[in-house]
Design an enzyme around this catalytic site. Sequence first.
Site, PDB file in Angstrom:
ATOM      1  N   VAL A 117      48.640  55.136  67.871  1.00 19.63           N
ATOM      2  CA  VAL A 117      49.510  56.209  67.048  1.00 19.63           C
ATOM      3  C   VAL A 117      48.540  56.433  65.855  1.00 19.63           C
ATOM      4  O   VAL A 117      47.832  55.332  65.216  1.00 19.63           O
ATOM      5  CB  VAL A 117      50.791  55.574  66.595  1.00 19.63           C
ATOM      6  CG1 VAL A 117      51.506  56.843  65.581  1.00 19.63           C
ATOM      7  CG2 VAL A 117      51.476  55.484  67.905  1.00 19.63           C
ATOM      8  N   LYS A 119      45.475  57.153  63.452  1.00 17.46           N
ATOM      9  CA  LYS A 119      43.922  56.832  63.458  1.00 17.46           C
ATOM     10  C   LYS A 119      43.755  55.814  64.329  1.00 17.46           C
ATOM     11  O   LYS A 119      42.579  55.671  64.792  1.00 17.46           O
ATOM     12  CB  LYS A 119      43.472  56.723  62.139  1.00 17.46           C
ATOM     13  CG  LYS A 119      43.483  57.716  61.289  1.00 17.46           C
ATOM     14  CD  LYS A 119      43.079  57.813  59.897  1.00 17.46           C
ATOM     15  CE  LYS A 119      42.861  58.775  59.062  1.00 17.46           C
ATOM     16  NZ  LYS A 119      42.579  58.511  57.557  1.00 17.46           N
ATOM     17  N   ASP A 205      47.960  44.999  71.578  1.00 17.29           N
ATOM     18  CA  ASP A 205      47.303  45.883  70.426  1.00 17.29           C
ATOM     19  C   ASP A 205      46.102  46.654  71.046  1.00 17.29           C
ATOM     20  O   ASP A 205      45.493  46.086  71.594  1.00 17.29           O
ATOM     21  CB  ASP A 205      47.123  44.984  69.355  1.00 17.29           C
ATOM     22  CG  ASP A 205      48.313  44.634  68.343  1.00 17.29           C
ATOM     23  OD1 ASP A 205      49.405  45.180  68.722  1.00 17.29           O
ATOM     24  OD2 ASP A 205      48.210  43.934  67.358  1.00 17.29           O
ATOM     25  N   ASP A 207      44.146  47.988  68.876  1.00 17.74           N
ATOM     26  CA  ASP A 207      42.894  47.749  68.141  1.00 17.74           C
ATOM     27  C   ASP A 207      42.296  46.335  68.591  1.00 17.74           C
ATOM     28  O   ASP A 207      41.868  45.311  67.438  1.00 17.74           O
ATOM     29  CB  ASP A 207      43.092  47.908  66.497  1.00 17.74           C
ATOM     30  CG  ASP A 207      44.326  46.932  66.142  1.00 17.74           C
ATOM     31  OD1 ASP A 207      45.113  46.391  66.949  1.00 17.74           O
ATOM     32  OD2 ASP A 207      44.498  46.362  65.163  1.00 17.74           O
ATOM     33  N   HIS A 227      48.984  32.439  67.807  1.00 17.77           N
ATOM     34  CA  HIS A 227      48.185  33.221  66.621  1.00 17.77           C
ATOM     35  C   HIS A 227      47.294  32.465  66.428  1.00 17.77           C
ATOM     36  O   HIS A 227      47.021  31.486  65.985  1.00 17.77           O
ATOM     37  CB  HIS A 227      49.226  33.667  65.456  1.00 17.77           C
ATOM     38  CG  HIS A 227      48.782  34.656  64.561  1.00 17.77           C
ATOM     39  ND1 HIS A 227      47.565  34.551  63.904  1.00 17.77           N
ATOM     40  CD2 HIS A 227      49.001  35.736  64.228  1.00 17.77           C
ATOM     41  CE1 HIS A 227      47.441  35.770  63.151  1.00 17.77           C
ATOM     42  NE2 HIS A 227      48.272  36.606  63.474  1.00 17.77           N
ATOM     43  N   PRO A 228      45.861  33.182  66.349  1.00 18.91           N
ATOM     44  CA  PRO A 228      44.557  32.578  66.051  1.00 18.91           C
ATOM     45  C   PRO A 228      44.576  31.971  64.334  1.00 18.91           C
ATOM     46  O   PRO A 228      43.765  31.264  64.058  1.00 18.91           O
ATOM     47  CB  PRO A 228      43.512  33.332  66.462  1.00 18.91           C
ATOM     48  CG  PRO A 228      44.194  34.600  66.242  1.00 18.91           C
ATOM     49  CD  PRO A 228      45.575  34.557  66.460  1.00 18.91           C
ATOM     50  N   GLY A 229      45.400  32.781  63.687  1.00 19.02           N
ATOM     51  CA  GLY A 229      45.444  32.292  62.112  1.00 19.02           C
ATOM     52  C   GLY A 229      46.317  31.462  61.782  1.00 19.02           C
ATOM     53  O   GLY A 229      45.786  30.684  60.622  1.00 19.02           O
ATOM     54  N   GLU A 297      56.877  41.473  64.905  1.00 18.83           N
ATOM     55  CA  GLU A 297      56.364  40.005  65.163  1.00 18.83           C
ATOM     56  C   GLU A 297      57.446  38.951  64.585  1.00 18.83           C
ATOM     57  O   GLU A 297      57.435  37.771  65.241  1.00 18.83           O
ATOM     58  CB  GLU A 297      55.080  39.901  64.382  1.00 18.83           C
ATOM     59  CG  GLU A 297      54.576  38.800  64.645  1.00 18.83           C
ATOM     60  CD  GLU A 297      52.777  38.688  64.070  1.00 18.83           C
ATOM     61  OE1 GLU A 297      51.871  38.864  65.045  1.00 18.83           O
ATOM     62  OE2 GLU A 297      52.765  38.263  63.103  1.00 18.83           O
TER      63      GLU A 297
END
Length: 348
Positions: A117, A119, A205, A207, A227-229, A297
């Site tokens: 959606v 850009k 996702d 991106d 989650h990698p973070g 999330e």
Amino acid sequence: MNLLNVKVVTVVLLSALLLGVLYCYISQTHRFVSFQLQDLKADSRSAEVHPDSHEFHLVAPEHVRYKQPSITQGRTDVVSVTPWLAPIVWEGTFNPVLLDSIYKPQNISIAATVFAVGKYIMFLKNFLETAEQHFFVGFKVHIYVFTDRPKEVPQVKMATDRQLTVHSVPSSNRWQEISARRMELIQMLIEETVHSNTDYIFCLDVDSQFHGRWGTESLGGLVAVIHPGYYRDDRSRFPYERRPQSRAYVAPGEGDFYYCGGAFGGLMHEVHLLTKTCRFNFEADAKENIEAAWQEESHLNRYMWLNKPSKVLSPEYLWQDFKSRNPEIHIIRFSGVVKNYAEIRPNA
């Protein structure tokens, strides 16, 4: 037979008839109430918790040759099973040849949803091209693209048994609204389109890009990606929704892992229940002017805490390109690309 005997027989017959009618009435009433209670339980359960589901029975074909498995040798640098005994998938914990030989004869089909959606359309071509190289190669795959710019969807050559369908959606002035509506749109897609002809669905996702195999090792009833973070952090640092007023609330000291909103999936009916529940809770929050910290999330993490995933994918399945690879990450299969949020988000 004298008159007294006739009266006795008549009384007995009438009593038996009345008892029979009474039994039928009670039986039907009990069944009706039972059905009502089951419906009420199902409605209440859909907002929070549901029973375990049954997956395909794994049948290996004869004469498939692969390395002998071991229970004493293997990965020792990572944990490969959760406390509720769901596998955590890392490189070196599965045999792709064996798994593909099990699932291929079942003629399974996999759907994938992706939202491009505004850009974010700029990421779609790379997503689709790398998916052709790595995402369930050799299986039936149908990718559903949701976009407000259908004319800008790139033409990507797809292999046999792989196809793409574009769904037009309205644009938004807030990226949070775009994020939040995903659950609703995925729920509607399952109900209206894919529920009868697809076995599994993954929600990814746009991106992001594929770098390595993402295949049958990822299949399960309800599948989450760590989650990698945050996978090395104490859960006190997880960005759960911490306001008790929100239906995405996870209290301090609770929760298992922090899961990605950018990659999740599983069997069709499991993902349908997840999206339906998260949508319900999000909309209920919105009526009280509450927006969870990380939109869908946050609601997904609440859901996955109560409804334990049957398979958990390691951070290999959604790394972050701006991060250097940690020693336990032997391969990056899927990753979020580096981007400037100020340029692509309408209200960043």
